[in-house]
Structure formats: C-alpha cells, structure tokens
Design a protein around this motif. Structure first.
Motif, PDB file in Angstrom:
ATOM      1  N   ASP A 140       0.856  -1.185   0.000  1.00  0.00           N
ATOM      2  CA  ASP A 140       0.000   0.000   0.000  1.00  0.00           C
ATOM      3  C   ASP A 140       0.894   1.238   0.000  1.00  0.00           C
ATOM      4  O   ASP A 140       1.996   1.237   0.538  1.00  0.00           O
ATOM      5  N   ASN A 141       0.372   2.284  -0.615  1.00  0.00           N
ATOM      6  CA  ASN A 141       1.079   3.562  -0.702  1.00  0.00           C
ATOM      7  C   ASN A 141       2.325   3.492  -1.585  1.00  0.00           C
ATOM      8  O   ASN A 141       3.143   4.428  -1.578  1.00  0.00           O
ATOM      9  N   HIS A 154      -2.639   3.374  -7.976  1.00  0.00           N
ATOM     10  CA  HIS A 154      -2.510   3.333  -6.522  1.00  0.00           C
ATOM     11  C   HIS A 154      -3.414   2.219  -6.000  1.00  0.00           C
ATOM     12  O   HIS A 154      -4.618   2.206  -6.294  1.00  0.00           O
ATOM     13  N   ARG A 156      -5.059   0.503  -2.691  1.00  0.00           N
ATOM     14  CA  ARG A 156      -5.352   0.806  -1.292  1.00  0.00           C
ATOM     15  C   ARG A 156      -6.164  -0.342  -0.681  1.00  0.00           C
ATOM     16  O   ARG A 156      -7.251  -0.665  -1.150  1.00  0.00           O
ATOM     17  N   ARG A 157      -5.605  -0.958   0.366  1.00  0.00           N
ATOM     18  CA  ARG A 157      -6.313  -1.980   1.141  1.00  0.00           C
ATOM     19  C   ARG A 157      -6.546  -1.386   2.521  1.00  0.00           C
ATOM     20  O   ARG A 157      -5.608  -1.241   3.313  1.00  0.00           O
ATOM     21  N   LEU A 158      -7.789  -1.006   2.785  1.00  0.00           N
ATOM     22  CA  LEU A 158      -8.123  -0.178   3.936  1.00  0.00           C
ATOM     23  C   LEU A 158      -8.935  -0.947   4.973  1.00  0.00           C
ATOM     24  O   LEU A 158      -9.918  -1.617   4.646  1.00  0.00           O
ATOM     25  N   THR A 164      -7.937   7.403   2.886  1.00  0.00           N
ATOM     26  CA  THR A 164      -6.840   7.615   1.957  1.00  0.00           C
ATOM     27  C   THR A 164      -7.169   8.791   1.054  1.00  0.00           C
ATOM     28  O   THR A 164      -8.345   9.054   0.762  1.00  0.00           O
ATOM     29  N   GLU A 212     -10.894  -2.766  -0.585  1.00  0.00           N
ATOM     30  CA  GLU A 212      -9.736  -2.846  -1.465  1.00  0.00           C
ATOM     31  C   GLU A 212     -10.074  -2.017  -2.692  1.00  0.00           C
ATOM     32  O   GLU A 212     -11.041  -2.306  -3.396  1.00  0.00           O
TER      33      GLU A 212
END
Length: 225
Positions: A140-141, A154, A156-158, A164, A212
């Motif tokens: 991530d990031n 990008h 992102r797994r939040l 984000t 995700e």
C-alpha cells in the motif's frame, strides 16, 4: 471538478457462462458499444473477470495497449508469445505492454474460483517492443507508474474507518475491488466505480467495514496518429 458514479449492476455483462467465464465491462467492449462510454482518460477497459477452475481465454492477440491485471481472489496463469509464463496471485500487479504485437493466454490455475480486474490503457507511443513485468506483493502507498503512459496506479487496502487521499489529476478512476467505501457521502460497493475529472480538492476516501480500492491517476487523454 466533476464526479460520475457507475454502479456494478450497470456494467455490460459478457463472457461465456457455459465455459465458466463471467465478464463485467465498464466501457464499450466486444459486442457492447456506447459512443458515450468508450473510455475515460487513458483507460479504455476495466473488466471484472470471474473464471471457474480450469476456465480461461485461449491465445489471442493485442497491439498498442498497456494491460494491467489485479487478482482479487484465486490464481491467474499467464502465458505469452514472448515466452513469459507466470502465475499471478492476490497482491501482485501484472503489466503486459503489447507494443507492436503480442499473443497471450489467461487461465484459472487453481482449484478455486478466480476473480480479477483487468484494465487497458492507451500508451503514449505506438509500435514499441512488447514488454512484460510483474510486481509481487505490491505494498500500500507504493504507486505503480505505468511505463509509456502518463498514468499511475494506486492500490489501497483499507481497514474499517481508514482513510486515503484521492490523487489530484485531470482524470481519476476509482474502482472498488472488494468491500465498501465512502466518497463525499456516496457509498461505493464492490464493483462500483467513480470517474473524477479535474480533481484538485484533496478529497478522502473512507472504508466502511474494510475495502480494497484501485485508483488510477491519469494526466492525459489518448493521442492517436
């Protein structure tokens, strides 16, 4: 700034059910054509693919397109005419730069159902040598700058409640691969997408119960000829 939300149920449904292939198209593709929905920024395809064990796409050609694949669940076997043979798993980013021409096959390599998102982008230069790469377990990031384009992916797994930033760019395409997320009061579910134009506001995306998300940051439109 402008924002358009496309729901999962509004995607064009294709594939071959008897062969174990279920496809959901975000843009005009194959037998589906809408002159008002042929692409967004550099993105000309965002297909959600579901393959039963053993199912797959036989060898077929591509030219002058950058193909990026993200596996959500299962294992994807890739083979191409340049001699690459790999298995793509969740967390991996695969890129096939078709350039002057390449042929490949894609198949469910595992015993469980396979779900992946495949995205096609128009390169800035045509007729180049084909290229292939895979980034294993992208963090991530960690942005993935797509070669030969003005585009960055990008991932992102939040966790639940995590936030984000939405990239600032002329075109931002946001696809929810798994879970649920909130964007300016709009809830986006699995398979939903948001198309953002002239994004300059530093907005945030917040996960609801975990999500995700794939975010394309694009700074150009296709130039042909």
């Amino acid at each position: 700034m402008a924002q358009v939300v496309w729901r999962a149920e509004d995607r064009y449904r294709g594939g071959d059910q008897q062969a174990g292939i279920d496809t959901r198209h975000a843009f005009s593709f194959s037998g589906f054509y809408d002159p008002d929905n042929v692409g967004f920024g550099l993105l000309v395809a965002c297909n959600e693919e579901r393959l039963a064990p053993g199912a797959g796409f036989e060898e077929h050609p591509h030219r002058d397109v950058e193909i990026v694949t993200w596996v959500v669940e299962g294992e994807l076997e890739h083979r191409d005419s340049a001699g690459h043979a790999t298995v793509v798993r969740p967390g991996d980013v695969q890129r096939l730069g078709a350039g002057s021409g390449v042929r490949h096959t894609e198949r469910n390599a595992g015993d469980a159902p396979l779900r992946f998102v495949q995205m096609w982008l128009v390169p800035g230069t045509f007729g180049t040598e084909p290229e292939y790469e895979i980034v294993r377990g992208i963090a991530d990031n960690t942005p993935f700058a797509l070669p030969r384009t003005e585009a960055v992916l990008h991932v992102r797994r939040l966790a639940d409640g995590a936030r984000t930033a939405v990239p600032d760019a002329a075109f931002v395409y946001l696809h929810v691969a798994r879970g649920r997320a909130l964007l300016d009061g709009t809830t986006l579910h699995q398979g939903d997408a948001a198309r953002l134009t002239d994004e300059r506001g530093g907005r945030e995306l917040r996960a609801e119960g975990g999500a995700e998300v794939l975010l394309w940051e694009m700074h150009a439109e296709p130039v042909y000829g």
